[in-house]
Design an enzyme around this catalytic site. Structure first.
Site, mmCIF file in Angstrom:
data_model
loop_
_atom_site.group_PDB
_atom_site.id
_atom_site.type_symbol
_atom_site.label_atom_id
_atom_site.label_comp_id
_atom_site.label_asym_id
_atom_site.label_seq_id
_atom_site.Cartn_x
_atom_site.Cartn_y
_atom_site.Cartn_z
ATOM 1 N N ASP A 8 8.296 -4.062 -9.532
ATOM 2 C CA ASP A 8 8.822 -3.592 -10.781
ATOM 3 C C ASP A 8 10.249 -3.316 -10.578
ATOM 4 O OD1 ASP A 8 8.698 -1.000 -9.735
ATOM 5 O OD2 ASP A 8 7.488 -0.170 -11.484
ATOM 6 N N HIS A 133 -17.762 -1.479 9.054
ATOM 7 C CA HIS A 133 -16.774 -1.526 7.947
ATOM 8 C C HIS A 133 -17.359 -2.679 6.699
ATOM 9 C CE1 HIS A 133 -14.474 1.021 10.479
ATOM 10 N NE2 HIS A 133 -14.496 0.070 11.232
HETATM 11 C C1 RB5 Z 1 8.697 3.223 -12.876
HETATM 12 O O1 RB5 Z 1 9.591 4.287 -13.207
HETATM 13 C C2 RB5 Z 1 7.530 4.001 -12.112
HETATM 14 O O2 RB5 Z 1 6.787 4.867 -12.802
HETATM 15 C C3 RB5 Z 1 6.874 3.013 -11.172
HETATM 16 O O3 RB5 Z 1 7.668 2.396 -10.419
HETATM 17 C C4 RB5 Z 1 5.694 3.492 -10.475
HETATM 18 O O4 RB5 Z 1 6.198 4.538 -9.458
HETATM 19 C C5 RB5 Z 1 4.440 3.782 -10.928
HETATM 20 O O5 RB5 Z 1 3.540 4.346 -10.149
#
Ligand code: RB5
Length: 144
Positions: A8, A133
């Site tokens: 992201d 495992h």
């Molecule tokens: C984005 O702000 C953040 O929430 C995301 O990158 C992540 O850390 C979520 O788990």
């Protein structure tokens, strides 16, 4: 190996570092974005990367967000995906050896680029040990 990678906005810079490392190691890399620092929703990119693994188009996945945690939560919703959020090398190696993890999740806000590269190296350099495992993984699958 064929590696699917995604992030992201909070993991975008680290994604570039890890793609460079994957190329240097000779892996085939498919980049599922995001492609900048504009805000996006991490489950969308977890869905794309895990989809490539489920379809047999990638062997392993790498997901990066701020903490690695949201990506791991999203990825682990998908059948056949075992994603581990990791911030040090011991766990990165152990989750391949013991959990047969097929996705590593790293937090750009948690670790610096040098540690992240070491985590990636430890993950890729380890192999599933099988044996007892496998029985435990079968039990994980049966929980679903
Ligand atoms: C984005 O702000 C953040 O929430 C995301 O990158 C992540 O850390 C979520 O788990």
């Amino acid at each position: 190996m064929r590696i699917a990678i995604g992030c992201d906005h909070a993991g975008y810079r680290l994604k570039g570092v890890l793609i460079d490392r994957l190329h240097a190691l000779g892996h085939s890399v498919t980049d599922f974005g995001t492609d900048g620092t504009a805000s996006v929703d991490y489950p969308d990119h977890a869905h794309l990367v895990t989809g490539a693994i489920i379809a047999g188009e990638a062997d392993l996945g790498v997901l990066i967000c701020g903490t690695g945690i949201g990506m791991s939560m999203a990825a682990n919703k998908r059948p056949g995906i075992r994603a581990a959020a990791v911030s040090e090398t011991f766990s990165a190696r152990a989750t391949r050896e013991h959990n047969d993890a097929n996705v590593i999740c790293i937090g750009e806000r948690v670790v610096g680029p040098g540690v992240a590269v070491d985590i990636l190296d430890a993950f890729l350099g380890a192999s599933f040990e099988g044996g007892r495992h496998q029985r435990r993984i079968d039990k994980i699958e049966s929980l679903g």
